[in-house]
Design an enzyme around this catalytic site. Structure first.
Site, PDB file in Angstrom:
ATOM      1  N   ASP A 192     -39.746 -35.296 -61.585  1.00  0.00           N
ATOM      2  CA  ASP A 192     -40.288 -35.106 -62.933  1.00  0.00           C
ATOM      3  C   ASP A 192     -40.614 -36.452 -63.563  1.00  0.00           C
ATOM      4  OD1 ASP A 192     -39.939 -32.360 -62.841  1.00  0.00           O
ATOM      5  OD2 ASP A 192     -38.113 -32.349 -64.043  1.00  0.00           O
ATOM      6  N   ARG A 201     -48.114 -33.042 -60.055  1.00  0.00           N
ATOM      7  CA  ARG A 201     -48.134 -31.985 -61.077  1.00  0.00           C
ATOM      8  C   ARG A 201     -48.698 -32.643 -62.329  1.00  0.00           C
ATOM      9  NH1 ARG A 201     -42.504 -31.067 -63.033  1.00  0.00           N
ATOM     10  NH2 ARG A 201     -42.220 -29.549 -61.361  1.00  0.00           N
TER      11      ARG A 201
HETATM   12  P1  FDA Z   1     -49.711 -27.035 -75.569  1.00  0.00           P
HETATM   13  O1  FDA Z   1     -48.430 -27.674 -75.985  1.00  0.00           O
HETATM   14  O2  FDA Z   1     -50.984 -27.557 -76.109  1.00  0.00           O
HETATM   15  O3  FDA Z   1     -49.595 -25.490 -75.831  1.00  0.00           O
HETATM   16  C1  FDA Z   1     -50.623 -24.570 -75.501  1.00  0.00           C
HETATM   17  C2  FDA Z   1     -50.105 -23.165 -75.774  1.00  0.00           C
HETATM   18  O4  FDA Z   1     -49.070 -22.862 -74.824  1.00  0.00           O
HETATM   19  C3  FDA Z   1     -49.440 -22.980 -77.132  1.00  0.00           C
HETATM   20  O5  FDA Z   1     -50.370 -22.675 -78.117  1.00  0.00           O
HETATM   21  C4  FDA Z   1     -48.472 -21.840 -76.851  1.00  0.00           C
HETATM   22  O6  FDA Z   1     -49.166 -20.611 -76.830  1.00  0.00           O
HETATM   23  C5  FDA Z   1     -48.028 -22.124 -75.450  1.00  0.00           C
HETATM   24  N1  FDA Z   1     -46.796 -22.943 -75.406  1.00  0.00           N
HETATM   25  C6  FDA Z   1     -46.693 -24.245 -75.080  1.00  0.00           C
HETATM   26  N2  FDA Z   1     -45.409 -24.648 -75.110  1.00  0.00           N
HETATM   27  C7  FDA Z   1     -44.684 -23.596 -75.478  1.00  0.00           C
HETATM   28  C8  FDA Z   1     -43.305 -23.390 -75.685  1.00  0.00           C
HETATM   29  N3  FDA Z   1     -42.393 -24.347 -75.520  1.00  0.00           N
HETATM   30  N4  FDA Z   1     -42.915 -22.146 -76.066  1.00  0.00           N
HETATM   31  C9  FDA Z   1     -43.805 -21.155 -76.219  1.00  0.00           C
HETATM   32  N5  FDA Z   1     -45.141 -21.295 -76.039  1.00  0.00           N
HETATM   33  C10 FDA Z   1     -45.574 -22.495 -75.676  1.00  0.00           C
HETATM   34  N6  FDA Z   1     -43.452 -32.818 -69.388  1.00  0.00           N
HETATM   35  C11 FDA Z   1     -43.116 -34.081 -69.056  1.00  0.00           C
HETATM   36  O7  FDA Z   1     -43.255 -34.983 -69.877  1.00  0.00           O
HETATM   37  N7  FDA Z   1     -42.633 -34.358 -67.803  1.00  0.00           N
HETATM   38  C12 FDA Z   1     -42.500 -33.403 -66.845  1.00  0.00           C
HETATM   39  O8  FDA Z   1     -42.071 -33.695 -65.729  1.00  0.00           O
HETATM   40  C13 FDA Z   1     -42.867 -32.079 -67.175  1.00  0.00           C
HETATM   41  N8  FDA Z   1     -42.770 -31.060 -66.278  1.00  0.00           N
HETATM   42  C14 FDA Z   1     -43.309 -29.841 -66.565  1.00  0.00           C
HETATM   43  C15 FDA Z   1     -43.360 -28.842 -65.595  1.00  0.00           C
HETATM   44  C16 FDA Z   1     -44.005 -27.648 -65.861  1.00  0.00           C
HETATM   45  C17 FDA Z   1     -44.108 -26.618 -64.785  1.00  0.00           C
HETATM   46  C18 FDA Z   1     -44.593 -27.416 -67.153  1.00  0.00           C
HETATM   47  C19 FDA Z   1     -45.319 -26.151 -67.454  1.00  0.00           C
HETATM   48  C20 FDA Z   1     -44.486 -28.368 -68.118  1.00  0.00           C
HETATM   49  C21 FDA Z   1     -43.834 -29.568 -67.859  1.00  0.00           C
HETATM   50  N9  FDA Z   1     -43.730 -30.542 -68.843  1.00  0.00           N
HETATM   51  C22 FDA Z   1     -43.331 -31.809 -68.477  1.00  0.00           C
HETATM   52  C23 FDA Z   1     -43.965 -30.205 -70.275  1.00  0.00           C
HETATM   53  C24 FDA Z   1     -45.389 -30.497 -70.673  1.00  0.00           C
HETATM   54  O9  FDA Z   1     -45.612 -31.872 -70.725  1.00  0.00           O
HETATM   55  C25 FDA Z   1     -45.723 -29.904 -72.051  1.00  0.00           C
HETATM   56  O10 FDA Z   1     -44.879 -30.481 -73.002  1.00  0.00           O
HETATM   57  C26 FDA Z   1     -45.594 -28.394 -72.127  1.00  0.00           C
HETATM   58  O11 FDA Z   1     -46.065 -27.791 -70.959  1.00  0.00           O
HETATM   59  C27 FDA Z   1     -46.427 -27.841 -73.319  1.00  0.00           C
HETATM   60  O12 FDA Z   1     -47.767 -28.165 -73.120  1.00  0.00           O
HETATM   61  P2  FDA Z   1     -48.917 -27.094 -72.746  1.00  0.00           P
HETATM   62  O13 FDA Z   1     -49.711 -27.709 -71.636  1.00  0.00           O
HETATM   63  O14 FDA Z   1     -48.343 -25.797 -72.435  1.00  0.00           O
HETATM   64  O15 FDA Z   1     -49.896 -27.082 -73.977  1.00  0.00           O
END
Ligand code: FDA
Length: 306
Positions: free
Chosen positions: A130, A183
């Site tokens: 990660d 990722r």
């Molecule tokens: P964004 O935050 O723009 O959200 C888009 C939409 O997704 C929102 O409007 C909502 O509908 C939904 N959503 C997002 N987060 C949500 C939540 N917590 N609860 C409910 N709904 C939510 N980060 C990092 O810094 N290092 C890492 O190693 C990882 N590893 C990782 C693995 C995996 C499999 C995922 C999916 C994410 C990570 N992350 C991470 C976290 C990542 O950086 C990020 O903070 C979250 O995925 C939220 O970003 P989104 O891309 O979902 O978009």
């Protein structure tokens, strides 16, 4: 502002100590955390696999300050790898270098992660390192590149890049030139404007830029996001570019957008869910609340109902 508050809270050792020992805190974490035992983790994994969803397991913990904690965490990961192999589950492993002792002694972290990558290679599995806050970016990339270059480990270790960092496209180019699996996520920490895009529109634009570069590379990568607009955009783009659905996967977090998690594999898209478990859930939960403060009300409602 709320995002900054929750990220600030995620770094409070006193709150962490208190919350992780409180039964109410444990109940709150359950929306995003699969449980505290390996058995609970494996049950969740089996359920997801039955739905056609792959898994990456994360033994929660970060920034450990004692060597024994790092060793205990590595031991647990070895136990999980053994169980994955025995039960023939479709699951790989995610870990954080600071959970493997990076803050205490880089050589300790290196030994523990090398042993885990060797174990993963023996059973044809994969370790994902990660990405943590920007203080660790360069060290994490150097670490993963060095390990990936060792005999027998190529293809068994990869890492994560964060679209909010301005450097990410360049990092992607370097890692891809060495066939390292990535990722791509947006990034979950609080970073200053000098090194990170601040506006969602800029982060999203960089996400798409890097995602397209990655998917044209021919290496198997993961697009980690719950952002419907990005997912739809990338589905259309890969179809237009003739990139096979089997050439990459979408990734999401346990407990977030469960509807989408189930729908995507039904339509032939690869889907992997990141399933965290363990007792050290506090910083992880605070980062999930930072991403979507509305989750506070959601959790509170569930608690009241419970
Ligand atoms: P964004 O935050 O723009 O959200 C888009 C939409 O997704 C929102 O409007 C909502 O509908 C939904 N959503 C997002 N987060 C949500 C939540 N917590 N609860 C409910 N709904 C939510 N980060 C990092 O810094 N290092 C890492 O190693 C990882 N590893 C990782 C693995 C995996 C499999 C995922 C999916 C994410 C990570 N992350 C991470 C976290 C990542 O950086 C990020 O903070 C979250 O995925 C939220 O970003 P989104 O891309 O979902 O978009």
């Amino acid at each position: 502002m709320l995002r900054a508050i929750f990220i600030g809270l995620s770094e409070s050792q006193a709150l962490r100590h208190f919350a992780e020992r409180s039964p109410l805190g444990l109940k709150m974490s359950r929306r995003f955390v699969a449980g505290t035992t390996v058995e609970e983790l494996l049950q969740t994994t089996e359920r997801l696999n039955r739905l056609g969803i792959r898994v990456s397991v994360d033994n929660l913990g970060e920034n450990v300050t004692r060597r024994e904690e790092a060793q205990a965490s590595a031991n647990l990961y070895h136990q999980i790898l053994e169980e994955i192999d025995r039960r023939k589950l479709d699951v790989n492993v995610s870990l954080k270098l600071t959970h493997m002792g990076l803050d205490i002694d880089e050589r300790l972290a290196c030994r523990l992660v090398t042993e885990l990558a060797e174990h993963a290679a023996r059973i044809n599995n994969f370790i994902r390192v990660d990405m943590e806050g920007s203080a660790y970016t360069q060290r994490t990339l150097d670490f993963v590149r060095q390990l990936h270059g060792r005999p027998g480990l190529a293809g068994h270790i990869g890492t994560v890049l964060q679209a909010y960092l301005r450097r990410t496209l360049e990092d992607a180019q370097l890692l891809v030139s060495e066939n390292i699996r990535i990722r791509l996520c947006k990034g979950a920490y609080q970073e200053p404007p000098e090194i990170a895009f601040q506006a969602k529109s800029e982060v999203d634009a960089n996400y798409l830029r890097v995602a397209k570069f990655l998917l044209k590379s021919g290496v198997f990568h993961g697009l980690a996001t719950h952002d419907q607009a990005i997912i739809t955009h990338m589905q259309r783009w890969t179809q237009a570019e003739g990139i096979a659905r089997s050439a990459f996967e979408f990734q999401m977090l346990h407990g977030v957008r469960r509807d989408l998690q189930e729908r995507l594999p039904q339509k032939g898209w690869g889907m992997r869910v990141y399933v965290p478990f363990g007792t050290e859930w506090y910083p992880y939960l605070m980062r999930r609340l930072a991403e979507r403060p509305a989750n506070v009300w959601f959790i509170a409602k569930n608690l009241l109902r419970g």
